[in-house]
Design an enzyme around this catalytic site. Structure first.
Site, PDB file in Angstrom:
ATOM      1  N   CYS A   1      55.322 -56.819  26.517  1.00  0.00           N
ATOM      2  CA  CYS A   1      55.575 -56.745  27.964  1.00  0.00           C
ATOM      3  C   CYS A   1      55.725 -58.138  28.555  1.00  0.00           C
ATOM      4  O   CYS A   1      56.390 -58.330  29.564  1.00  0.00           O
ATOM      5  CB  CYS A   1      54.422 -56.024  28.660  1.00  0.00           C
ATOM      6  SG  CYS A   1      54.009 -54.431  27.961  1.00  0.00           S
TER       7      CYS A   1
ATOM      8  N   GLU B   1      49.961 -50.652  33.722  1.00  0.00           N
ATOM      9  CA  GLU B   1      50.687 -51.893  33.403  1.00  0.00           C
ATOM     10  C   GLU B   1      52.000 -51.459  32.800  1.00  0.00           C
ATOM     11  O   GLU B   1      52.028 -50.700  31.827  1.00  0.00           O
ATOM     12  CB  GLU B   1      49.868 -52.749  32.429  1.00  0.00           C
ATOM     13  CG  GLU B   1      50.414 -54.169  32.274  1.00  0.00           C
ATOM     14  CD  GLU B   1      51.234 -54.329  31.020  1.00  0.00           C
ATOM     15  OE1 GLU B   1      52.459 -54.543  31.170  1.00  0.00           O
ATOM     16  OE2 GLU B   1      50.687 -54.248  29.923  1.00  0.00           O
TER      17      GLU B   1
ATOM     18  N   THR C   1      58.050 -48.511  33.436  1.00  0.00           N
ATOM     19  CA  THR C   1      57.945 -48.385  34.891  1.00  0.00           C
ATOM     20  C   THR C   1      58.409 -47.007  35.351  1.00  0.00           C
ATOM     21  O   THR C   1      57.791 -46.392  36.231  1.00  0.00           O
ATOM     22  CB  THR C   1      58.776 -49.479  35.570  1.00  0.00           C
ATOM     23  OG1 THR C   1      58.314 -50.759  35.128  1.00  0.00           O
ATOM     24  CG2 THR C   1      58.653 -49.404  37.083  1.00  0.00           C
TER      25      THR C   1
END
Length: 558
Positions: free
Chosen positions: A342, A308, A282
Site C-alpha cells: 500500500c 486502511e 478503497t
C-alpha cells in the site's frame, strides 16, 4: 518483618486482583540476515522444502471445530503455478452464521478473563513465531505470496511479532489511564470490550496485517470473525495454528474462507455486529461503509469502522537532493515485493537538473535485478500475486507503450507461462496527469515526471492534488528550507511522511501506520490509537458518604 505493598490508587476492571503487573515497552524484533552459512538460512531452506513436499489440507476454524466442507480451492505459488501447495475448504453462508454463533458464545468468558491471562496468550504466540515457527511463518508467506526471504522476514516474522508484543504494552498503558477522585468518592474507568462481534477482513500482501487485524481486536476482549484474502490463506492458517497452540480459547477468533458478498450480507445485517477492521481496496471499503450506513437501525450499538485502503504514494526530489539516495529510495520503495505494498513508491517527481542522472542510475539498478522463484535467494524480484493482478498491471504497461504521453524507460515485459512475472517497469509521463501518475496499479510499475527545478513550490501543489489518496510520501532534499516547505504543504497528502527515505517500511512502535483521504481512517496500526477503537469506556463513580437531604445551602434564607 511485614512486607509493604503499594498499589496504584486506581485499578481498572481488568487488573489482576493480587497486584499490578508490568508490560514494559518491548524492543523491536531483530531482523535476521539469512546470509550464506547462517543457521536461519539453513532452517528456512529446510522449511521451504518440507512445505513443498506436502499437500496441505486447510480447514476453517469455527469455535473448537476444524471445518472441512469438501469444496476445496487449490493454492499455487504465484511464481510456480504448476505446483500445488495444498487446498483450503471454502465455506458458505451457513459457516458465517456458525462463526458468529461461536464468537458470541465465547464472548462473555473471554471479555471477563483477567488481562494478564489474555496478554500471556499473545506474548506466547509472539515467542512461538520468534523461535519454533519462524521458518514456517516465513516459508508459508514466501511460497503462498511470492515474497523473498528478506521481505518475508520483515513481515511475517518481525512485524507480526512486534504487533503482538507492542499491542500488549500499549493496551496495558491504556488500562492504567484513570480519572481523578475528589474527597469522599472514588472514580474509575473500565475499558470494556465492544458489545457484539467484530469482523476482520485482511489482504494478501502482508501476513503481519493478516495477523494484526484480528488479534488487536481480540486482545481488547472482543470476539472476531476473520476472513483473509484467498491468496493469503496459506500463511493465515499457519498463524491460526500458532494462536491455538499459544492457548487462544475456542471461538475468540474464527477463521473462515467465504465470498465477500456472502460474508457482508450476513455480518452487516446482524444486530450484534460491532465493528469492522479492514485492509483492502478503497472501493470495497466504500461499499462496506455504505452498507453499514443503510443497516444502521439494525444494530445494538454504532459499529466501529476502521480501514486502511489504497495509495498512490509519491517521492518528490528537490534540486538539492542526493542522487544516489533518491535512486536507492526508488529502487527499494517501488520494487520490493513487486510494488505490492500500500505504501510502495508509485509516482516520482524529479527536478530537471538531476533527472538525467537519476534516470540513468535507476535504469541501471533495475537491469541488475534478478527475477524468479523465492527458493533462489539471489532473486530480488518474484511474481505478482495472481492472474487477475497480472492482467491489470499488463494492461497499464501495454497502454503506456501505445501512448504518445508516456515512454517506457525500462521493463515492460510480462510473462505468465510459469508464474505471474512482471518485469520492473519505469514509465516516464510527459503529462503530470497521465493515468499511471494518478491511478493505483499495485505492481512493479513506477511512473516518473520531470518538473522544472525552479518550480518546486508549484510542484508541491501538483503532488498534493493529483491523487485522491494520502497514505505515504517522501521528500528528498539537502536544503532544509525545502524540507520544511514540503512538510507543511504536503501535511495532508500522506499519513506517513518520510524525509530522505523511501516511503515504505513502517516499523511498529516507530512509525504508526495509516493514511487519510481515500487511503482510510488513519487509525494508525502499531499504536495506542488503533486499540482505542476496540474499547468502550465505562466510568464509575462511587460515593462513600452519600447525601441524605436534597437541600443545598444556597436554599436557606439569610
Amino acid at each position: 518483618m511485614p512486607v509493604l505493598v503499594i498499589l496504584q490508587p486506581h485499578l481498572n476492571y481488568y487488573t489482576m486482583h493480587f497486584g499490578t503487573f508490568s508490560y514494559p515497552l518491548p524492543s523491536n524484533e531483530p531482523v535476521l540476515s539469512y546470509a550464506p552459512g547462517s543457521a536461519e538460512r539453513a532452517a528456512l531452506k529446510k522449511a521451504l522444502a518440507l512445505l513443498k513436499s506436502e499437500t496441505a489440507d486447510i480447514p476453517m476454524y469455527i469455535g473448537g471445530e476444524e471445518v472441512r466442507t469438501g469444496n476445496k480451492i487449490a493454492i499455487h505459488p504465484p511464481h510456480e503455478t504448476q505446483h500445488t501447495l495444498g487446498y483450503f475448504h471454502e465455506g458458505n453462508a451457513a459457516h458465517v452464521e456458525a462463526a458468529i454463533a461461536a464468537a458470541l458464545a465465547a464472548k462473555e468468558q473471554w471479555a471477563t478473563m483477567s488481562w494478564e491471562n489474555r496478554a500471556a496468550i499473545f506474548l506466547k504466540a509472539a515467542d512461538l513465531i520468534a523461535t519454533k515457527y519462524r521458518s514456517f511463518m516465513n516459508g508459508t508467506t514466501m511460497l503462498g505470496q511470492s515474497k523473498n526471504a528478506f521481505q518475508a522476514e520483515i513481515d511475517s516474522a518481525c512485524e507480526l511479532i512486534d504487533f503482538l508484543r507492542f499491542n500488549v504494552h500499549f493496551l496495558s498503558e491504556i488500562y492504567k489511564q484513570q480519572p481523578i477522585s475528589s474527597s469522599g468518592m472514588h472514580n474509575r474507568t473500565e475499558w470494556r470490550a465492544l458489545e457484539g462481534f467484530v469482523l476482520a477482513i485482511t489482504p494478501f500482501n502482508f501476513t503481519a496485517i493478516g495477523g494484526n487485524l484480528p488479534t488487536s481486536v481480540a486482545m481488547c476482549g472482543n470476539v472476531v470473525i476473520w476472513k483473509p484474502a484467498n491468496t493469503q490463506v496459506y500463511s493465515a492458517q499457519m498463524f491460526m495454528r500458532i494462536l491455538k497452540e499459544a492457548g487462544l480459547p475456542d471461538g475468540v477468533i474464527n477463521l473462515i474462507y467465504v465470498d465477500g458478498p456472502v460474508l457482508g450480507e450476513i455480518c452487516f445485517s446482524h444486530p450484534d455486529f460491532a465493528g469492522v477492521h479492514f485492509t483492502g481496496s478503497t472501493g470495497v471499503f466504500n461499499h462496506i461503509w455504505e452498507t453499514i450506513g443503510k443497516n444502521i437501525g439494525r444494530y445494538k450499538t454504532y459499529p466501529r469502522i476502521v480501514g486502511e485502503t489504497g495509495g498512490k504514494d509519491f517521492v518528490l526530489a528537490h534540486k538539492s537532493a542526493d542522487v544516489d539516495a533518491v535512486v536507492t529510495g526508488l529502487l527499494r520503495g517501488a520494487f520490493e515485493f513487486q510494488g505490492q505494498k500500500c505504501s510502495a513508491a508509485s509516482r516520482a517527481y524529479l527536478p530537471s537538473n538531476l533527472a538525467a542522472e537519476i534516470k540513468q542510475k535507476l535504469v541501471a539498478g533495475i537491469n541488475s535485478f534478478k527475477m524468479g522463484t523465492v527458493e533462489d535467494f539471489s532473486n530480488f524480484i518474484n511474481a505478482v500475486i495472481d492472474e487477475r493482478s497480472f492482467n491489470k498491471i499488463q494492461s497499464y504497461i501495454e497502454a503506456a507503450k501505445q501512448s504518445s504521453d508516456a515512454e517506457i524507460l525500462v521493463g515492460g515485459h510480462c510473462d505468465k507461462s510459469k508464474g505471474y512475472f512482471v518485469a520492473p517497469t519505469v514509465i516516464e509521463a510527459k503529462k503530470a496527469d497521465y493515468v499511471t501518475m494518478c491511478e493505483e496499479i499495485f505492481g512493479p510499475v513506477l511512473t516518473i515526471y520531470v518538473y522544472d527545478a525552479e518550480q518546486f513550490e508549484a510542484t508541491l501543489e501538483l503532488v498534493n492534488t493529483t491523487s485522491p489518496y494520502a497514505l505515504t510520501g517522501a521528500i528528498f532534499a539537502q536544503d532544509r528550507n525545502a524540507v520544511e516547505l514540503a512538510s507543511n504543504k504536503l501535511r495532508n497528502a500522506a499519513g506517513n511522511f518520510y524525509i530522505n527515505d523511501k516511503p515504505t517500511g513502517a516499523v511498529v512502535g516507530q512509525q504508526p501506520f495509516g493514511g487519510a483521504r481515500a487511503s482510510g481512517t488513519n487509525d494508525k496500526a502499531g499504536s495506542m490509537l488503533n486499540l482505542y477503537r476496540w474499547l468502550s469506556a465505562r466510568t464509575i463513580k462511587e460515593t462513600f458518604n452519600p447525601p441524605t437531604d436534597y437541600r443545598y445551602p444556597f436554599l436557606q434564607e439569610a
